[in-house]
Design an enzyme around this catalytic site. Structure first.
Site, PDB file in Angstrom:
ATOM      1  N   GLY A   1      27.289  91.296  82.105  1.00  0.00           N
ATOM      2  CA  GLY A   1      26.798  92.568  81.581  1.00  0.00           C
ATOM      3  C   GLY A   1      27.472  92.930  80.266  1.00  0.00           C
TER       4      GLY A   1
ATOM      5  N   GLY B   1      30.731  98.968  79.672  1.00  0.00           N
ATOM      6  CA  GLY B   1      31.850  98.406  80.418  1.00  0.00           C
ATOM      7  C   GLY B   1      32.151  96.969  80.026  1.00  0.00           C
TER       8      GLY B   1
ATOM      9  CB  VAL C   1      23.687  87.368  87.606  1.00  0.00           C
ATOM     10  CG1 VAL C   1      24.486  87.056  88.858  1.00  0.00           C
ATOM     11  CG2 VAL C   1      24.574  87.422  86.383  1.00  0.00           C
TER      12      VAL C   1
ATOM     13  CD  GLU D   1      20.386 114.294  77.107  1.00  0.00           C
ATOM     14  OE1 GLU D   1      20.106 113.143  77.480  1.00  0.00           O
ATOM     15  OE2 GLU D   1      21.504 114.622  76.665  1.00  0.00           O
TER      16      GLU D   1
ATOM     17  CG  ASP E   1      26.354 103.419  85.273  1.00  0.00           C
ATOM     18  OD1 ASP E   1      25.281 103.611  84.696  1.00  0.00           O
ATOM     19  OD2 ASP E   1      27.405 104.026  84.984  1.00  0.00           O
TER      20      ASP E   1
END
Lengths: 439, 439
Positions: free
Chosen positions: A33, A37, A101, A192, A322
């Site tokens: 990913g 992160g 993956v 938003e 997350d």
């Protein structure tokens, strides 16, 4: 006596004179990913003497907080996304692979992707979150969520096409259906989106049509809970709701969606709203990380990790962002927000560096800088712990903060110019209906 | 005695005292297509007292000459496309409809679209061109052409994905196949694509990969005829070919494609090229206009029109741009290029205005300003009739000309900044693989 020799390549050679065991290999770190992160972990290891592999199913890093602006035709995809290779091109210890993956074998320390098997000494799992439809997966086709660029351009196409159809049709009831927009979910994304759609209808495209008045469009925000922005202090939630209503958004609280199809939605209280455009901002769940790792997860699929961000019994694996469930120092769950993912990635990198040096490192310590959400083009609410802002000053802070965190000088400059133009001229050049909506 | 009274709305009222016939209606002009031709016609009528309807199946006007830069990840779609409504928003006599044309009834003077029937007094057909595969329509899936934004982002995805796959695979033969690109067709589009792909491979992404060397990519341009850029003078065609080869493109002349599938292509001379990315720039044919109008067409489907741009027996219908076949003053076919479409649209507008005023107007007179094609990032060839340029000065002229013709100040400024950055920094932020290629 042990001698340690530095090889020219930088790897360490440990020679045990007695046993003549030679171990010479750089540690392999695999990061799954390249979101906030994963990238933070990769950059944290940029000077490390490791073989780093970053794997992502896409070729770009996405600045998700601004995705709603692509969905509402303020920004183009390229302005909030940056090719991963470009971000990491100067980091010589990293290889980037665009792969999906399929599984992880903890025993053999291998990651299986569509085309490759990759071994690791350390693994950082940062695979993010997906939409959740509370068991009603069939609603996904009718009501797209907002997690990827494809989502955003799909939503953009649906919003703009709705106005086009309203302009073209003769039947008044159909016109009303095309001019009604429903956003499900009163968190930051839903707030938003609702505010931005209203702005689009009432300011940007208001002069572009002859047979309809776009500003008569109905925008409805539906939230099952009792407040919008539930992670904010109650006063700011209330301010946000009032501001949405001033903008013209109808806010329905305490209403869950019971039906969702091409005709519109039905709510638990019995109300029905006919709409051609229903958008889903109501739930996320984690990636399949828990399944791949075969470890315990919470109800949203997030992997339970300890204060070091390791799952049980495997301190060579870090699960972050997350897709992880971490309890902070204050006993509360660390939220699924970009700064948290970034900090977790930095912690994982530091932990790996320490292990390579034979040192130890302290547990992960989440620093909560606060919470921001925009409402339309001139207002926001900001909870910065000791300071609470709302209105224009919060909006300014929101923009500066997000602009700063954008990766890459070019993107910042372009986005700044774009925002300035959009704010001054109401000029939304990103108002294209492309791809499968091309008729 | 006849009295003519000006109504406040601007329409003329003719009153015949004897017969008491009152005729009061603005003329209805319908324009099909908002490309260069259709928009020029619409703008030419901006002061006219008519009811103008512009119909396009997309919501944006596309600056096609720059489409190859979207396909090769230099520009983003929004930088070369502008919403039609925005372009025409200040023109109060026009209504824009996003609809797909199904048919035209010349007798009742009606256009049938998916959702509407629209009557006209004057009709301008400007529906452009599509790809032609010389009867091998099944090749379209393997080898996309370059006519729309969807085409461009599809090609972009295929090019970038090919490098990603080459980086990921283990098999050397497969890697070679992924690093081989074939462009079919040596006209301007093919030459520009081939040059831009080579530039991408050798300059832009050259440092982004670890397992492959992108600059080793093979780019092959296949042309069935004997020269590239056949509409240019022979000397410039030869310069273009030499320059392509200097850039590293392999140019195969006099070679037609006999097979085209997921493995690559086979050429008439027997040669086979294994490739995962074949792009089609070899042929266009007209839209279905001739079929809708039920009038004679040439082999490419273009409607035969006279020097007034009218089809036989219908001087209330104008067919213009790529979908028309017009013989110019010099006895030659007017080429299917943007300036020609623009001039034809302006002529149609003038002709309609004259008819409304009871005047006559002269025939269409094509002014050929010349021909330009870029080759890579620093060179081009330009045939301006009396002046012929090649190399850097031609490239500069190409850029200035295209920049000038872009619609809308904002787009010009953004594209200029983009080009400047791309040229100076080799920074192609538009390098995203999106949508159905997201894995």
């Amino acid at each position: 006596m042990r001698a340690t020799i530095q090889e020219p390549s930088g790897s360490s050679l440990s020679v045990e004179p007695d046993t003549r065991q030679v171990v010479a290999r750089r540690a392999k770190v695999v990061i799954l990913g390249a979101g906030f992160g994963g990238l933070a972990a990769a950059r944290g290891l940029r000077h490390a003497d490791v073989e780093l592999t970053v794997i992502d199913r896409r070729n770009y890093h996405l600045f998700q907080p601004l995705l709603y602006q692509v969905a509402t035709a303020v920004l183009s995809p390229a302005q909030i996304a940056m090719p991963i290779r470009r971000i990491l091109s100067r980091q010589s210890n990293v290889t980037v692979l665009m792969e999906r993956v399929e599984g992880i074998d903890k025993e053999s320390r291998t990651v299986q992707t569509t085309n490759r098997r990759i071994t690791y000494d350390y693994l950082v799992v940062a695979t993010g979150a997906r939409h959740a439809y509370f068991g009603k997966d069939e609603w996904a086709e009718t009501a797209p969520g907002l997690k990827t660029i494809a989502d955003a351009t799909e939503i953009r196409a649906r919003i703009l096409s709705a106005f086009e159809r309203a302009e073209a049709v003769e039947d008044e009831a159909e016109r009303q259906r095309f001019l009604t927009f429903v956003v499900v979910g009163g968190g930051a994304t839903g707030v938003e989106l609702a505010g931005a759609i209203t702005e689009l209808a009432r300011r940007v495209i208001v002069r572009d049509f002859r047979r309809i008045d776009p500003s008569s469009a109905r925008v409805v925000l539906v939230e099952a809970g009792n407040v919008v922005l539930p992670t904010m202090p109650p006063k700011l939630s209330e301010e946000a709701r009032r501001h949405l209503e001033t903008l013209g958004v109808e806010v329905f609280l305490g209403e869950a969606v019971t039906r969702c199809d091409a005709e519109g939605v039905a709510l638990a209280g019995g109300r029905q709203i006919r709409s051609s455009c229903v958008l889903w901002a109501a739930g996320v769940m984690a990636s399949r990380a828990a399944k791949w790792l075969g470890v315990p997860a919470d109800r949203a699929g997030r992997v339970h990790v300890d204060r070091n961000l390791n799952p049980p019994d495997h301190n060579e694996i870090f699960v972050i962002g997350d897709t992880a469930s971490v309890i902070g120092k204050d006993g509360r769950l660390v939220p699924g927000v970009a700064p948290a993912a970034k900090q977790m990635g930095e912690h994982a990198a530091r932990a790996i560096l320490s292990r390579l040096d034979g040192r130890t490192t302290g547990p992960f310590d989440y620093r909560d800088y606060g919470n921001l959400a925009t409402i339309g083009r001139k207002a926001a609410v900001a909870d910065l712990r000791r300071i609470r802002l709302s209105g224009f000053s919060a909006w300014l802070l929101w923009n500066i903060t997000h602009l700063w965190f954008l990766i890459g000088f070019r993107n910042r400059a372009v986005v700044f110019v774009d925002w300035a133009l959009a704010y001054v001229c109401c000029d939304h050049a990103a108002r294209l209906i492309t791809d499968r909506h091309e008729r």
